[in-house]
Design a protein around this motif. Structure first.
Motif, short mmCIF file in Angstrom:
data_model
loop_
_atom_site.label_atom_id
_atom_site.label_comp_id
_atom_site.label_asym_id
_atom_site.label_seq_id
_atom_site.Cartn_x
_atom_site.Cartn_y
_atom_site.Cartn_z
N ASN A 1 -8.36 -3.39 6.27
CA ASN A 1 -8.74 -4.70 6.79
C ASN A 1 -7.56 -5.37 7.50
O ASN A 1 -7.71 -5.94 8.59
CB ASN A 1 -9.23 -5.58 5.64
CG ASN A 1 -9.59 -6.97 6.10
OD1 ASN A 1 -10.56 -7.18 6.83
ND2 ASN A 1 -8.83 -7.96 5.66
N LEU B 1 -7.06 3.73 -9.07
CA LEU B 1 -7.98 2.64 -8.76
C LEU B 1 -7.28 1.55 -7.94
O LEU B 1 -7.85 1.02 -6.97
CB LEU B 1 -8.55 2.05 -10.06
CG LEU B 1 -9.46 2.97 -10.87
CD1 LEU B 1 -9.88 2.27 -12.17
CD2 LEU B 1 -10.69 3.37 -10.06
N LEU B 2 -6.03 1.22 -8.31
CA LEU B 2 -5.27 0.23 -7.55
C LEU B 2 -5.02 0.71 -6.13
O LEU B 2 -5.09 -0.06 -5.16
CB LEU B 2 -3.94 -0.05 -8.26
CG LEU B 2 -3.02 -1.08 -7.59
CD1 LEU B 2 -3.71 -2.43 -7.47
CD2 LEU B 2 -1.72 -1.20 -8.37
N SER B 3 -4.77 2.00 -5.97
CA SER B 3 -4.56 2.56 -4.63
C SER B 3 -5.80 2.42 -3.77
O SER B 3 -5.72 2.10 -2.58
CB SER B 3 -4.15 4.04 -4.73
OG SER B 3 -2.94 4.19 -5.44
N LEU B 4 -6.97 2.65 -4.35
CA LEU B 4 -8.21 2.53 -3.59
C LEU B 4 -8.45 1.08 -3.15
O LEU B 4 -8.87 0.83 -2.01
CB LEU B 4 -9.38 3.04 -4.42
CG LEU B 4 -9.37 4.54 -4.74
CD1 LEU B 4 -10.54 4.89 -5.65
CD2 LEU B 4 -9.42 5.37 -3.47
N LEU B 5 -8.18 0.14 -4.07
CA LEU B 5 -8.36 -1.27 -3.70
C LEU B 5 -7.39 -1.68 -2.60
O LEU B 5 -7.76 -2.37 -1.64
CB LEU B 5 -8.16 -2.14 -4.94
CG LEU B 5 -9.22 -2.01 -6.04
CD1 LEU B 5 -8.83 -2.86 -7.25
CD2 LEU B 5 -10.59 -2.43 -5.52
N LEU B 6 -6.13 -1.25 -2.72
CA LEU B 6 -5.15 -1.58 -1.69
C LEU B 6 -5.47 -0.90 -0.37
O LEU B 6 -5.19 -1.43 0.70
CB LEU B 6 -3.75 -1.17 -2.15
CG LEU B 6 -3.07 -2.14 -3.12
CD1 LEU B 6 -1.75 -1.56 -3.59
CD2 LEU B 6 -2.84 -3.49 -2.46
N VAL C 1 -8.45 -0.43 0.87
CA VAL C 1 -9.45 -1.27 1.53
C VAL C 1 -8.77 -2.49 2.17
O VAL C 1 -9.04 -2.85 3.32
CB VAL C 1 -10.53 -1.71 0.52
CG1 VAL C 1 -11.49 -2.70 1.16
CG2 VAL C 1 -11.29 -0.50 0.00
N ALA C 2 -7.87 -3.13 1.42
CA ALA C 2 -7.16 -4.28 1.96
C ALA C 2 -6.26 -3.89 3.13
O ALA C 2 -6.13 -4.63 4.10
CB ALA C 2 -6.33 -4.94 0.86
N TYR C 3 -5.68 -2.70 3.04
CA TYR C 3 -4.80 -2.24 4.12
C TYR C 3 -5.58 -1.99 5.41
O TYR C 3 -5.12 -2.36 6.50
CB TYR C 3 -4.09 -0.97 3.67
CG TYR C 3 -3.30 -0.29 4.76
CD1 TYR C 3 -2.10 -0.83 5.19
CD2 TYR C 3 -3.75 0.88 5.35
CE1 TYR C 3 -1.36 -0.23 6.19
CE2 TYR C 3 -3.02 1.49 6.34
CZ TYR C 3 -1.83 0.94 6.76
OH TYR C 3 -1.11 1.55 7.76
N THR D 1 0.83 -1.21 0.00
CA THR D 1 0.00 0.00 0.00
C THR D 1 0.86 1.25 0.00
O THR D 1 0.62 2.19 -0.78
CB THR D 1 -0.92 -0.01 1.23
OG1 THR D 1 -1.71 -1.20 1.23
CG2 THR D 1 -1.84 1.19 1.22
#
Length: 447
Positions: free
Chosen positions: A187, A176-181, A183-185, A133
């Motif tokens: 979590n 977009l990849l930053s936003l997905l990461l 969310v994972a971060y 991230t």
């Protein structure tokens, strides 16, 4: 612990031949304990990507100009101008976003380390999702700035040299990849604040160390021959983190000797401390043994068989302190301590050997023996468990399970801890019924 890992351990215990992991260089583990390597590599990679994208944008404009397709170039200029505002917003907001997110996360990790153990911070440092991230966030920021430099103020399709179309698309993809990461971060960070996840991670790391131990019979140090030399530590003072086994074995093979590591992994060494004894010939040169011993400020999991038990014991002790008073957490730590000891019980311990390609012994490394591991797992917790029947009942159940699983020659320390626990309860609990209840085996403590 995942079912697959337990099955793999069980197969090894039953004598099934399994492929042992290759001994890796400590450099990989040392890089995992840093926060700078992944972001730095990411920034270098994103600069290379930008150079390639900029080159493609330039070639695209040149190809359209060669075909005299100026209308298409004009359309691309319009699209790029529309994307410029978005890219500018990304560049100005990304660093602020990074600062706020990681500041809040560091506060959360600090709270978790205060509640569990300061050593759990290393889980945050080694977390792949955390590094990914941070890397993508910083790469997105840098890529946006570099893309802004590619915009040409020239609007004439016949004179413009480049239109950052591909760069703009890549910048949007990275957002977009930053936003997905992100969310994972979030979590992953929330999971690191949960004690069950922290204990599970520690147990997993401990099992990875256990399966890398040599499976040969323990080495009899008396058969190594007379000691011919000693090699002392000339670096800084600190904790012995690990030994580059491959490099050390090569140095011993070239010299035709056997090296025995004197301190155990996790011991504190100071300059002048003997680290190797040499058996069978002259000592290898200092150059041959350079970078074979790694000393740092804290212990790591890489080769330290006892470090996982140390952390689990620390978590249980803090949970049993009057300031926290959380016996359920102590029971969860005992669950993993019993699991680890049950799996390591049949393993050879003590002095273990590492061989060269020809099968000749070249390095002898000391690891904690069975008694030391049992004492580490139970001694301190047993001293604080009296008065918490949930913990004493779980400890009795765990010791009983280990007595069934451990070889006969390794039952003595288990019986000793069971007897000491019974004596402590006898001294501290006045009522006979309470003493009987406190020593009744129960794998859940008290449900």
């Amino acid at each position: 612990m995942s079912d697959g890992l337990i099955t793999g351990m069980a197969g090894a215990l039953d004598g099934v031949k399994v492929r042992r992991p290759r001994v890796l260089s400590p450099l990989r583990e040392h890089l995992r304990d840093t926060m700078w390597f992944a972001p730095t590599a990411g920034l270098v990679g994103i600069m290379i990507l930008w150079l390639l994208a900029a080159q493609l944008d330039t070639q695209l404009v040149d190809a359209l100009r060669t075909d005299e397709d100026y209308d298409t170039i004009k359309d691309l200029i319009g699209i790029a101008d529309d994307a410029k505002a978005v890219i500018s917003t990304i560049g100005s907001a990304m660093m602020t976003f990074i600062g706020v997110v990681f500041s809040i996360s560091l506060v959360a990790v600090q709270m978790a380390s205060g509640q569990f153990s300061p050593r759990v911070v290393r889980l945050y440092v080694r977390s792949r999702i955390t590094k990914a991230t941070l890397t993508v966030f910083m790469a997105t920021f840098l890529f946006s700035l570099l893309t802004l430099t590619s915009f040409d103020s020239e609007q004439d399709p016949r004179l413009v040299t480049t239109v950052p179309l591909i760069e703009s698309v890549l910048a949007m993809v990275m957002v977009l990849l930053s936003l997905l990461l992100f969310v994972a971060y979030v979590n992953g960070t929330v999971r690191m604040m949960r004690i069950g996840f922290v204990i599970d991670r520690i147990a997993r790391e401990s099992f990875r160390v256990a399966v890398k131990q040599p499976t040969d019979l323990p080495v009899d140090t008396e058969q190594l021959g007379p000691e011919t030399a000693r090699i002392t530590h000339h670096g800084r003072a600190g904790v012995l983190r690990d030994v580059n086994i491959a490099r050390t074995v090569r140095a011993a093979r070239r010299q035709g000797v056997v090296l025995r590591l004197i301190p155990r992994i996790g011991d504190f060494v100071v300059p002048g401390t003997p680290v190797f004894t040499v058996h069978g010939g002259a000592a290898p040169t200092r150059r041959a043994l350079s970078y074979t011993v790694s000393v740092g400020v804290e212990r790591t999991f890489h080769q330290d068989l006892a470090f996982g038990l140390r952390q689990l014991s620390d978590i249980a002790l803090r949970a049993l302190s009057p300031a926290v008073n959380d016996p359920t957490t102590a029971v969860q730590a005992l669950d993993r301590i019993v699991q680890f000891l049950a799996s390591i019980a049949p393993y050879p311990l003590g002095a273990l050997g590492h061989r060269d390609r020809r099968g000749e012994m070249r390095l002898v490394q000391s690891v904690p023996d069975w008694t030391a591991l049992v004492d580490l797992g139970f001694a301190e917790i047993r001293g604080c468990a009296v008065g918490n029947p949930q913990v004493t009942r779980r400890m009795v159940a765990g010791l009983d399970d280990l007595l069934l699983l451990a070889p006969a020659e390794r039952r003595e320390p288990l019986l000793r801890h069971r007897e000491l626990l019974a004596q402590a309860v006898e001294r501290s609990v006045p009522e006979a019924a309470d003493r009987t209840f406190a020593l009744l085996p129960d794998r859940q403590g008290i449900g």
